[in-house]
Design a protein around this motif. Structure first.
Motif, PDB file in Angstrom:
ATOM      1  N   TYR A 239       0.867  -1.179   0.000  1.00 10.89           N
ATOM      2  CA  TYR A 239       0.000   0.000   0.000  1.00 10.89           C
ATOM      3  C   TYR A 239       0.901   1.226   0.000  1.00 10.89           C
ATOM      4  N   GLY A 240       0.920   1.927  -1.117  1.00  8.82           N
ATOM      5  CA  GLY A 240       1.789   3.086  -1.246  1.00  8.82           C
ATOM      6  C   GLY A 240       1.006   4.381  -1.321  1.00  8.82           C
ATOM      7  N   VAL A 241       1.590   5.466  -0.841  1.00 12.03           N
ATOM      8  CA  VAL A 241       0.934   6.771  -0.867  1.00 12.03           C
ATOM      9  C   VAL A 241       1.424   7.565  -2.065  1.00 12.03           C
ATOM     10  N   ASN A 242       0.477   8.053  -2.857  1.00 16.53           N
ATOM     11  CA  ASN A 242       0.776   8.863  -4.037  1.00 16.53           C
ATOM     12  C   ASN A 242       0.371  10.309  -3.763  1.00 16.53           C
ATOM     13  N   GLY A 243       1.199  11.241  -4.201  1.00 12.41           N
ATOM     14  CA  GLY A 243       0.921  12.658  -3.981  1.00 12.41           C
ATOM     15  C   GLY A 243       0.277  13.349  -5.164  1.00 12.41           C
ATOM     16  N   GLU A 244      -0.123  12.577  -6.185  1.00  8.27           N
ATOM     17  CA  GLU A 244      -0.800  13.167  -7.338  1.00  8.27           C
ATOM     18  C   GLU A 244      -1.897  12.238  -7.821  1.00  8.27           C
ATOM     19  N   VAL A 245      -2.924  12.822  -8.424  1.00  7.55           N
ATOM     20  CA  VAL A 245      -4.028  12.025  -8.950  1.00  7.55           C
ATOM     21  C   VAL A 245      -3.537  11.303 -10.193  1.00  7.55           C
ATOM     22  N   ASN A 246      -3.474   9.990 -10.100  1.00  9.33           N
ATOM     23  CA  ASN A 246      -2.952   9.184 -11.199  1.00  9.33           C
ATOM     24  C   ASN A 246      -3.563   7.791 -11.098  1.00  9.33           C
ATOM     25  N   TYR A 247      -3.433   7.023 -12.164  1.00  8.18           N
ATOM     26  CA  TYR A 247      -3.993   5.678 -12.180  1.00  8.18           C
ATOM     27  C   TYR A 247      -3.169   4.795 -13.093  1.00  8.18           C
ATOM     28  N   ASP A 248      -3.310   3.497 -12.884  1.00 10.32           N
ATOM     29  CA  ASP A 248      -2.657   2.528 -13.751  1.00 10.32           C
ATOM     30  C   ASP A 248      -3.574   2.248 -14.934  1.00 10.32           C
ATOM     31  N   PRO A 249      -3.140   2.534 -16.171  1.00 14.34           N
ATOM     32  CA  PRO A 249      -4.024   2.344 -17.327  1.00 14.34           C
ATOM     33  C   PRO A 249      -4.467   0.898 -17.529  1.00 14.34           C
ATOM     34  N   LYS A 250      -3.754  -0.062 -16.920  1.00 14.81           N
ATOM     35  CA  LYS A 250      -4.149  -1.464 -17.027  1.00 14.81           C
ATOM     36  C   LYS A 250      -4.965  -1.924 -15.819  1.00 14.81           C
ATOM     37  N   SER A 251      -5.251  -0.997 -14.908  1.00 12.06           N
ATOM     38  CA  SER A 251      -6.081  -1.273 -13.730  1.00 12.06           C
ATOM     39  C   SER A 251      -5.568  -2.478 -12.941  1.00 12.06           C
ATOM     40  N   ARG A 252      -4.246  -2.535 -12.743  1.00 11.36           N
ATOM     41  CA  ARG A 252      -3.648  -3.650 -12.008  1.00 11.36           C
ATOM     42  C   ARG A 252      -3.590  -3.405 -10.507  1.00 11.36           C
ATOM     43  N   VAL A 253      -3.888  -2.170 -10.106  1.00 14.37           N
ATOM     44  CA  VAL A 253      -3.904  -1.812  -8.691  1.00 14.37           C
ATOM     45  C   VAL A 253      -5.185  -1.031  -8.416  1.00 14.37           C
ATOM     46  N   ASN A 254      -5.546  -0.914  -7.146  1.00 17.28           N
ATOM     47  CA  ASN A 254      -6.682  -0.096  -6.728  1.00 17.28           C
ATOM     48  C   ASN A 254      -6.170   1.186  -6.105  1.00 17.28           C
ATOM     49  N   THR A 255      -6.890   2.276  -6.297  1.00 19.30           N
ATOM     50  CA  THR A 255      -6.494   3.558  -5.730  1.00 19.30           C
ATOM     51  C   THR A 255      -7.668   4.169  -4.979  1.00 19.30           C
ATOM     52  N   PHE A 256      -7.429   4.548  -3.737  1.00 18.62           N
ATOM     53  CA  PHE A 256      -8.462   5.148  -2.898  1.00 18.62           C
ATOM     54  C   PHE A 256      -7.898   6.398  -2.221  1.00 18.62           C
ATOM     55  N   ALA A 257      -8.790   7.207  -1.672  1.00 17.84           N
ATOM     56  CA  ALA A 257      -8.346   8.355  -0.888  1.00 17.84           C
ATOM     57  C   ALA A 257      -7.726   7.848   0.405  1.00 17.84           C
ATOM     58  N   HIS A 258      -6.497   8.288   0.684  1.00 18.75           N
ATOM     59  CA  HIS A 258      -5.852   7.898   1.935  1.00 18.75           C
ATOM     60  C   HIS A 258      -6.474   8.684   3.088  1.00 18.75           C
ATOM     61  N   VAL A 259      -6.112   8.330   4.309  1.00 19.03           N
ATOM     62  CA  VAL A 259      -6.740   8.935   5.486  1.00 19.03           C
ATOM     63  C   VAL A 259      -6.525  10.443   5.553  1.00 19.03           C
ATOM     64  N   ASN A 260      -5.416  10.943   5.000  1.00 16.77           N
ATOM     65  CA  ASN A 260      -5.124  12.378   5.063  1.00 16.77           C
ATOM     66  C   ASN A 260      -5.329  13.073   3.724  1.00 16.77           C
ATOM     67  N   HIS A 261      -6.095  12.462   2.826  1.00 14.01           N
ATOM     68  CA  HIS A 261      -6.399  13.097   1.544  1.00 14.01           C
ATOM     69  C   HIS A 261      -7.400  14.234   1.742  1.00 14.01           C
ATOM     70  N   SER A 262      -7.220  15.300   0.982  1.00 13.45           N
ATOM     71  CA  SER A 262      -8.174  16.412   0.997  1.00 13.45           C
ATOM     72  C   SER A 262      -8.115  17.118  -0.345  1.00 13.45           C
ATOM     73  N   ALA A 263      -9.035  18.029  -0.577  1.00 10.31           N
ATOM     74  CA  ALA A 263      -9.036  18.793  -1.829  1.00 10.31           C
ATOM     75  C   ALA A 263      -7.762  19.633  -1.948  1.00 10.31           C
ATOM     76  N   GLU A 264      -7.202  20.021  -0.794  1.00 10.02           N
ATOM     77  CA  GLU A 264      -6.000  20.858  -0.792  1.00 10.02           C
ATOM     78  C   GLU A 264      -4.712  20.039  -0.837  1.00 10.02           C
ATOM     79  N   GLN A 265      -4.775  18.786  -0.388  1.00 11.29           N
ATOM     80  CA  GLN A 265      -3.576  17.951  -0.314  1.00 11.29           C
ATOM     81  C   GLN A 265      -3.892  16.564  -0.850  1.00 11.29           C
ATOM     82  N   THR A 266      -3.336  16.250  -2.015  1.00  9.81           N
ATOM     83  CA  THR A 266      -3.583  14.931  -2.608  1.00  9.81           C
ATOM     84  C   THR A 266      -2.762  13.872  -1.898  1.00  9.81           C
ATOM     85  N   ARG A 267      -3.465  12.900  -1.321  1.00 10.01           N
ATOM     86  CA  ARG A 267      -2.814  11.753  -0.689  1.00 10.01           C
ATOM     87  C   ARG A 267      -3.668  10.526  -1.026  1.00 10.01           C
ATOM     88  N   LEU A 268      -3.218   9.767  -2.001  1.00 16.69           N
ATOM     89  CA  LEU A 268      -3.964   8.612  -2.464  1.00 16.69           C
ATOM     90  C   LEU A 268      -3.262   7.325  -2.054  1.00 16.69           C
TER      91      LEU A 268
END
Length: 496
Positions: free
Chosen positions: A269-298
């Motif tokens: 489970y890794g934290v990403n600082g930008e809105v991004n996705y795997d084009p092959k949908s090999r992983v799932n991406t959700f909002a992390h506990v500290n994600h907000s409109a002002e701070q991207t944490r996925l």
């Protein structure tokens, strides 16, 4: 002053009491003592009665209160962690309408797949960051299509943690993180995914009120206080799904940090600082506990089915009879890095999302009857598990997650020095091992939400770090050569 954390799992409900000043857990309990039943009326179904979660929560709460001797008025806040992707439906009286459809129920797969095809992969991946898949929204679509009389009575839908929050406070609410794990959140517009609601024909009124992950989400009411032996008015100030909460428990909050587990299956489970996705949908991406409109944490979630189950199989079928895991690790360490040229693909536990849902099975490559012994096969199995983690971490790095540090609990495969050293060596990441669990993390999350801790660093300042494993730069090339040989075997298996 104490913090009370709950972890609502599919096998048990655990409660932990944490001293807010010392950060130490003073009492934990879980119920039932035997794994909780899962109802499977049909093949691929998995349901549980939410009332049983509540009954086990009552038993766990009373147990920690009695064992600890803590008084009810000494508890400052409550936090909730819960099994992800479930669906609880309640009517206007807040009574459950049917058993909860839980995370491992697969009946909704065709509904999510059809939505993915009709709406288009680009739209779904760029806005939801996932395929609608078998997540909560698709499960609700199944109810709408197959149980219309029940669907018409639904007042609110909830995740398992939302249901427990409602039982504690009487209030129905959820979080952006929770909505994202159900495929109800649009990351491009930072609002409910209207296009998916419209496609499925859902009214937005079914969605509970949205509250921040760390904030007051209601207070323990008089009825719940009586049921649990707590004091009325205690604030519920945190809730999160089990994988984001596991990351929180390991103080994983920022881009480049990784939380990992390696039991029967493995999770990265890794934290990403930008809105991004795997084009092959090999992983799932959700909002992390500290994600907000002002701070991207996925939170980017990778699940590998074939992990500790392979190590267990090797112990039972390859290693000398009666050997312990510690002795098996010692035997494996007699083989050199790369296991004398043997590569093991560990994917013998079903189809792998990471491999685009292909089921390639487990296989052994490069075995020489005149050169190799048990030690080579045992080491190759552990290396194969590590290399599957490395393969998934490479996907994360392609998504913009710089993997620098891996946090893990001191359990399961992470008990093996060979496993840890190989993972550090092949990824170049530092591995830190901690003593913690989900209910303790939920308690500390409650402390953050209640303002008792100013931030996560203060909340987890006392987190016990058991060991640090640095990558061996001298052996990095040997690890990389072994990985590239393993990857060549995987590439060949993928095209067959």
């Amino acid at each position: 002053m104490y913090l009370l954390g709950y972890d609502i799992g599919s096998s048990s409900v655990k409660a932990s009491l944490v001293n807010a000043d010392t950060g130490k857990c003073i009492s934990s309990a879980f119920f039932p003592k035997k794994e909780a039943a899962i109802m499977a009326v049909h093949s691929g179904w998995a349901e549980q009665d939410p009332q049983n979660w509540w009954e086990n929560l009552k038993l766990s709460t009373r147990s920690v209160m009695v064992e600890s001797g803590v008084k009810a008025d000494e508890i400052a806040a409550v936090g909730i962690s819960y099994q992800m992707h479930g669906l609880v439906c309640v009517d206007k009286n807040k009574e459950v309408l049917r058993p909860a459809i839980i995370w491992c129920d697969s009946r909704a797969v065709p509904y999510g797949q059809k939505a993915f095809e009709v709406l288009g992969e680009e739209l779904c991946l760029s806005h939801l960051l996932n395929s609608p898949g078998n997540f909560t929204a698709s499960k609700l679509a199944w109810i709408k299509a197959n149980e219309p009389a029940i669907y018409e009575k639904i007042y609110k839908i909830m995740l398992p943690g939302d249901y427990i929050g409602m039982k504690l406070t009487g209030d129905t609410c959820t979080t952006v993180s929770g909505l994202s794990e159900g495929m109800f959140w649009d990351f491009r517009t930072n609002e409910l995914a209207g296009f998916l609601l419209e496609y499925y024909g859902f009214d937005s009124s079914l969605i509970a009120d949205i509250k921040p992950t760390f904030a007051e989400q209601g207070r323990v009411n008089a009825w719940a206080a009586s049921e649990l032996g707590l004091k009325e008015g205690i604030p519920v100030t945190y809730r999160a799904g089990d994988q984001p909460n596991n990351a929180l428990s390991l103080n994983v909050f920022n881009p480049g940090e990784i939380a990992s587990t390696a039991g029967t299956s493995g999770v990265v489970y890794g934290v990403n600082g930008e809105v991004n996705y795997d084009p092959k949908s090999r992983v799932n991406t959700f909002a992390h506990v500290n994600h907000s409109a002002e701070q991207t944490r996925l939170g980017v979630l990778l699940c590998i089915n074939g992990t500790g189950i392979l190590n267990s199989w090797v112990k039972q079928n390859v290693a000398p009879e009666g050997i312990s895991y510690n002795d098996m690790n010692t035997l494996a360490s007699q083989a050199s890095i790369g296991s004398g040229g043997i590569s093991v693909l560990p994917f013998g536990n079903g189809a792998e999302r990471m491999l685009e849902n292909k089921e390639i099975g487990c296989s052994i490559h490069g075995l020489n009857f005149n050169q190799h012994g048990k030690q080579h096969v045992i080491r190759a199995a552990q290396e194969g598990i590590v290399f599957s983690f490395k393969y998934g971490i490479d996907i994360m790095e392609q998504m913009g997650i710089p993997v620098q540090k891996i946090h893990a609990g001191h359990a399961n495969m992470f008990l093996s020095p060979l496993f840890r050293e190989t993972l550090a060596g092949v990824t170049g990441a530092v591995i830190e091992l901690y003593d913690t669990d989900g209910s303790v993390g939920a308690a500390k999350g409650a402390g953050i939400g209640a303002g008792i801790y100013k931030d996560n660093n203060e909340a987890f300042a006392t987190l016990e770090k058991l060991e640090i494993i640095e990558p061996d730069v001298i052996k990095r090339e040997e690890y990389n050569d072994a990985y590239m040989r393993w990857k060549a075997c995987l590439d060949a298996a993928m095209v067959r």
